[in-house]
Design a protein around this motif. Structure first.
Motif, PDB file in Angstrom:
ATOM      1  N   ASP A   1       1.167   8.929  -1.993  1.00 55.35           N
ATOM      2  CA  ASP A   1       0.336   9.918  -2.684  1.00 55.35           C
ATOM      3  C   ASP A   1      -0.575  10.651  -1.705  1.00 55.35           C
ATOM      4  O   ASP A   1      -0.729  11.872  -1.778  1.00 55.35           O
ATOM      5  CB  ASP A   1      -0.522   9.231  -3.756  1.00 55.35           C
ATOM      6  CG  ASP A   1       0.249   8.938  -5.034  1.00 55.35           C
ATOM      7  OD1 ASP A   1       1.331   9.518  -5.226  1.00 55.35           O
ATOM      8  OD2 ASP A   1      -0.243   8.130  -5.842  1.00 55.35           O
ATOM      9  N   ALA A   2      -1.178   9.893  -0.780  1.00 55.99           N
ATOM     10  CA  ALA A   2      -2.093  10.513   0.176  1.00 55.99           C
ATOM     11  C   ALA A   2      -1.360  11.478   1.104  1.00 55.99           C
ATOM     12  O   ALA A   2      -1.858  12.584   1.397  1.00 55.99           O
ATOM     13  CB  ALA A   2      -2.801   9.433   0.993  1.00 55.99           C
ATOM     14  N   CYS A   3      -0.183  11.104   1.557  1.00 54.41           N
ATOM     15  CA  CYS A   3       0.597  11.986   2.436  1.00 54.41           C
ATOM     16  C   CYS A   3       1.003  13.265   1.712  1.00 54.41           C
ATOM     17  O   CYS A   3       0.920  14.372   2.269  1.00 54.41           O
ATOM     18  CB  CYS A   3       1.834  11.258   2.947  1.00 54.41           C
ATOM     19  SG  CYS A   3       1.524  10.014   4.213  1.00 54.41           S
TER      20      CYS A   3
ATOM     21  N   ALA B   1      -0.463  14.603  -0.909  1.00 56.25           N
ATOM     22  CA  ALA B   1      -1.666  15.403  -1.170  1.00 56.25           C
ATOM     23  C   ALA B   1      -2.076  16.168   0.085  1.00 56.25           C
ATOM     24  O   ALA B   1      -2.469  17.348   0.012  1.00 56.25           O
ATOM     25  CB  ALA B   1      -2.803  14.503  -1.639  1.00 56.25           C
ATOM     26  N   GLN B   2      -1.973  15.512   1.234  1.00 56.97           N
ATOM     27  CA  GLN B   2      -2.291  16.180   2.497  1.00 56.97           C
ATOM     28  C   GLN B   2      -1.319  17.329   2.763  1.00 56.97           C
ATOM     29  O   GLN B   2      -1.716  18.416   3.180  1.00 56.97           O
ATOM     30  CB  GLN B   2      -2.245  15.178   3.642  1.00 56.97           C
ATOM     31  CG  GLN B   2      -2.634  15.755   4.992  1.00 56.97           C
ATOM     32  CD  GLN B   2      -2.583  14.705   6.098  1.00 56.97           C
ATOM     33  OE1 GLN B   2      -2.449  13.523   5.848  1.00 56.97           O
ATOM     34  NE2 GLN B   2      -2.693  15.168   7.327  1.00 56.97           N
TER      35      GLN B   2
ATOM     36  N   ASP C   1       0.271   4.222  -2.674  1.00 62.41           N
ATOM     37  CA  ASP C   1      -0.974   4.954  -2.447  1.00 62.41           C
ATOM     38  C   ASP C   1      -0.877   5.828  -1.200  1.00 62.41           C
ATOM     39  O   ASP C   1      -1.370   6.968  -1.188  1.00 62.41           O
ATOM     40  CB  ASP C   1      -2.146   3.978  -2.293  1.00 62.41           C
ATOM     41  CG  ASP C   1      -2.508   3.292  -3.599  1.00 62.41           C
ATOM     42  OD1 ASP C   1      -2.173   3.843  -4.671  1.00 62.41           O
ATOM     43  OD2 ASP C   1      -3.114   2.206  -3.549  1.00 62.41           O
ATOM     44  N   ARG C   2      -0.248   5.311  -0.145  1.00 67.05           N
ATOM     45  CA  ARG C   2      -0.107   6.115   1.073  1.00 67.05           C
ATOM     46  C   ARG C   2       0.824   7.291   0.852  1.00 67.05           C
ATOM     47  O   ARG C   2       0.616   8.374   1.398  1.00 67.05           O
ATOM     48  CB  ARG C   2       0.382   5.249   2.224  1.00 67.05           C
ATOM     49  CG  ARG C   2      -0.703   4.327   2.769  1.00 67.05           C
ATOM     50  CD  ARG C   2      -0.293   3.615   4.044  1.00 67.05           C
ATOM     51  NE  ARG C   2       0.800   2.687   3.825  1.00 67.05           N
ATOM     52  CZ  ARG C   2       2.060   2.894   4.164  1.00 67.05           C
ATOM     53  NH1 ARG C   2       2.409   4.030   4.753  1.00 67.05           N
ATOM     54  NH2 ARG C   2       2.998   1.986   3.915  1.00 67.05           N
TER      55      ARG C   2
ATOM     56  N   SER D   1       0.817  -1.220   0.000  1.00 71.17           N
ATOM     57  CA  SER D   1       0.000   0.000   0.000  1.00 71.17           C
ATOM     58  C   SER D   1       0.851   1.271   0.000  1.00 71.17           C
ATOM     59  O   SER D   1       0.314   2.380   0.015  1.00 71.17           O
ATOM     60  CB  SER D   1      -0.923   0.016   1.225  1.00 71.17           C
ATOM     61  OG  SER D   1      -0.169   0.098   2.430  1.00 71.17           O
TER      62      SER D   1
END
Length: 281
Positions: free
Chosen positions: A25-27, A29-30, A22-23, A19
């Motif tokens: 990318d999420a970090c 983006a945050q 994806d994580r 994962s």
């Protein structure tokens, strides 16, 4: 946002499992949503900490521009912010490996690299079994706004690189690391000293949790050019706005205004042999 402010995200997570992309990318983006212009990741963020043992694995290293490198470039491009990441790079000609930081701009282009120069060899950190020390002092990076430099983990305990960066005008020293929770007080002291002696901000991001029997922890930290700790956090994504005017003030105060007698330093270092030991008189 002004030219005197630069906002950095301290991303304390690792991304080597299924994962992970994806994580990441999420970090990022945050971090971007919180106003960050640069996200700093821990030491070797896409690698498991295989340095817990002496057995080097071929899959932990990659040639220049390898898959982990490209993944970090793509993540920076998608997020639209700069990223400081890293990989273990295998030299295709000499076969040697280095622990190499990657500074990537918001377009996904690598604009600077730096290979860790000071490599531990002890239980939990059998790093010299996995990669060789770098042989070049860190680059000074001016392409992202503030003047940036990189020091990786144990480099903080041999402060010559940080002093070199300060003499070249660096305003922010970025320090990805992989350190134990039990030694955090020591690292905190080292980073405070580095910031005070160089008149620079110091930003360090740690691996967040135990891996393979190594008790990583101690959090991420931001230190001002006056040596004050202004952020200590275990948050996976923490954002802090640096006031670069603090650097200008520190460089006019003591000890920031002291000269760097480079010629004298260089002459003194000639008394050392290539192993780093003093020569016999």
């Amino acid at each position: 946002m002004t030219n005197d402010r630069y906002t950095i995200a301290l991303v304390s997570d690792v991304f080597h499992d299924s994962s992970g992309p994806d994580r990441l990318d999420a970090c990022l983006a945050q971090a971007r949503a919180k106003g960050a212009q640069l996200a700093v990741l821990p030491e070797l963020p896409l690698n498991p900490w295989s340095m817990a043992t002496k057995s080097a694995r071929e899959r932990d290293a990659e040639p220049p521009g390898g898959s982990r490198h490209r993944l970090q470039e793509a993540a920076a491009r998608r997020a639209g912010i700069a990223v400081l990441g890293g990989v273990i790079v295998r030299d295709p000609f000499r076969g040697t490996r280095t622990n190499t930081a990657l500074l990537i701009n918001g377009e996904g282009q690598t604009i600077a690299t730096y290979a860790k120069m000071h490599v531990p060899q002890e239980p939990g950190w059998w790093e010299a079994s996995h990669y060789a020390p770098g042989v070049r002092l860190p680059q000074v990076v001016r392409a992202l706004g503030p003047v940036l430099g990189i020091q990786i983990c144990s480099d903080a305990n041999r402060p010559v690189g940080a002093q070199y960066l300060a003499a070249r005008g660096v305003e922010v020293i970025l320090g990805p690391r992989a350190t134990a929770s039990s030694t955090y007080r020591r690292w905190r002291l080292a980073y405070r000293a580095m910031a005070l002696m160089t008149g620079s901000f110091v930003v360090s991001v740690n691996r967040p949790r135990p891996e393979l029997g190594v008790n990583f922890g101690g959090g991420s930290i931001v230190v001002t050019p006056s040596g004050d700790v202004v952020l200590e956090t275990d948050d996976p994504v923490a954002v802090f706005a640096l006031n670069l005017l603090d650097v200008a003030r520190a460089r006019t105060d003591y000890p920031g205004y002291l000269a760097y007698p480079a010629a004298a330093y260089a002459a003194a270092w000639q008394d050392f042999d290539s192993s780093g030991k003093t020569e016999t008189p």
